[in-house]
Design an enzyme around this catalytic site. Sequence first.
Site, short mmCIF file in Angstrom:
data_model
loop_
_atom_site.label_atom_id
_atom_site.label_comp_id
_atom_site.label_asym_id
_atom_site.label_seq_id
_atom_site.Cartn_x
_atom_site.Cartn_y
_atom_site.Cartn_z
N HIS A 1 29.21 43.30 41.90
CA HIS A 1 29.74 41.76 41.62
C HIS A 1 30.67 41.26 42.59
CE1 HIS A 1 32.65 39.31 39.33
NE2 HIS A 1 31.56 38.52 39.41
N SER A 2 30.94 39.97 43.00
CA SER A 2 31.70 39.48 43.92
C SER A 2 31.93 40.36 45.05
CB SER A 2 33.24 39.27 42.82
OG SER A 2 33.92 38.56 43.71
N LEU A 3 33.29 40.66 45.18
CA LEU A 3 33.50 41.56 46.40
C LEU A 3 32.55 42.82 46.50
CD1 LEU A 3 35.03 42.17 49.06
CD2 LEU A 3 36.95 43.00 47.46
N HIS B 1 32.63 32.23 37.42
CA HIS B 1 32.38 33.33 38.52
C HIS B 1 32.50 34.72 37.68
CE1 HIS B 1 32.46 35.55 42.40
NE2 HIS B 1 33.61 36.09 41.90
#
Length: 613
Positions: free
Chosen positions: A321-323, A431
């Site tokens: 997830h994300s980075l 997010h």
Amino acid sequence: MKSHQGHQKKRRMREMGFSTLLLGASLLLPVSVSASAPPSIYSRPYDSSPFLSPQIPLEDLSSLSGTHEFTLRHIFHRGTYQHPDLHRRLDIQPHTQLWVLSEDGTDKEAAEFDTPLIASSHPVTIQRLADRRPSVIEEHLLAARMSGSASVLSESDWVMDTLAGPDVTDKNSVLTFAKMTANDYIQEPDTEDWQDIHGRFNYSSSFGWQTDGLRGHIYADKTNSTIVISLKGTSPALFDGAGTTTNDKLNDNLYFSCCCGQGGSYLWRQVCDCQKSAFTANLTCIIEAMNDENRYYRAALDLYSNVTELYPDANVWLTGHSLGGAMTSLLGLTYGLPAVTFEAVPEALPAARLGLPSPPGHDPRLPQSRRYTGAYHFGHTADPVYMGTCNGVSSVCTWGGYAMESACHTGQMCVYDTVDDKGWRVAIGTHRIKAVISDVLEVYDDVPQCAPEEECYDCELWKFFRSNGSEHTTTTTTTTTTTTTPPSTSTSTCKTPGWWGCLDESTTTTATSTSTTSTSTTTCKTPGWFGCKDPTTSTTATPEPSLTTTLPLMTSTTCAHPGWFGCRDPTSPTSTPTQTPPPGDTTSCESPGFFWGCWDPKTTSDHPITTPP
């Protein structure tokens, strides 16, 4: 005739050579089979035949589909900045107590694994390198780092493999991978069960090592035939000091900014000094900073190599997830592994700069143009990080110091249109992975159709140049020296010194100033509240007379009566200054007004008009 005989001779020699080689191979084959040499961990079934290309049997595609139940087996922690040599592993046992931290890092609760993590597999076609040993991959990456561009490989180095991958059309499978990424925030408090994979120091008594580095959670099915590596993503804290947020911000600005956080908002955290002028940067400098050993991509490569040592024959899937999703995708592109990400930062920009191997026919500078990568990026339109729009002046990312300028994803995008379907506004709060699970993945009945991104380019305003990496910054200082020559003065000896200077006689200086001014001499007959109402009748130009000023000449040369502030002797000037005033008319007012003007009766006077010379 001789030429024809020569060709026949060469053909017979080639046929004899090939037959001899086959005969020798048949004679040596029993010896090779009977040998008891230990197998190499990197050996492949076709390595024993040096003459024939590997023949991979075609499997039934139905055998690649199935259902897997995963459980958490290990937690890997790879140090980066503070502890670059740290690599630890926590094996999950039935008695292991784990805690789940909230996404903001303020609350924690005991982890529960009662809900099974079930995912389905489906055939996935990936174009990847035939030789994917970590040592070979490192050679390709090193060559790209030294040359500044991806290694040029032949078409025979690439294969098109169809393998069992995650079923991205199944809603429950997508939810399972999302929950795995949410569990990436698990921490183990106050335990000594961590094992050092390698490292020179004992970190068991250190309180800060868990907040430094990259964490990966390893899930495996019951047969250990398929494992899932889930990498930790960026924490949502906007200011430094909360867990790994400082390191996450450094990596975000390094990988997803056009120039390491330079050339944009003053709030962005700068992580390199590679900008040379406005929208111009040294690409070699940026690539060297990205390949440092304390960066997340290098940590992900090291983590993967250690996981595959535990499960050498397993089929590996990736998620994040994300980075963590971006690092997952980069790892998948490097080794040719299927990856499922959620709200991942657009990662095509770092994929091009890292020099990842690219198959023939594709521009390595545009990895988003590749097909058959096995990467699927799930996200929704209200997330500015996923959509690549969290970089404006007023965006929360900018105010938090994040410089997320990349906009292009590799592989395929699976987009939930929450803006049109639900009327959501674009906000950073959407997010968070737990909000994505509860408000998006579980609410929609079907998963979106995945498709590659079309016509996407990063950093179009920038110009990048390459160098040999040996440049150093120099500062040139220009110094201007101004020499002032004092005016020449006459030096004399003071015969009569006083308290505040010399009391000798002074000299006489005559200054003559000549100027011409234009004056207007009139008599006001009709005064008004704000000046005279008479019309202008005449203009007389009169030259100003010369003004001659003569300074007095002191006649005494000695002081008979000195005082505290000078000489008290009388002085006798030799000349008196005279000044001749300019001519002018003088008018007197007998009856002035209360505020301004004159109330005298009007008089008439003749003024001759003269013609100027």
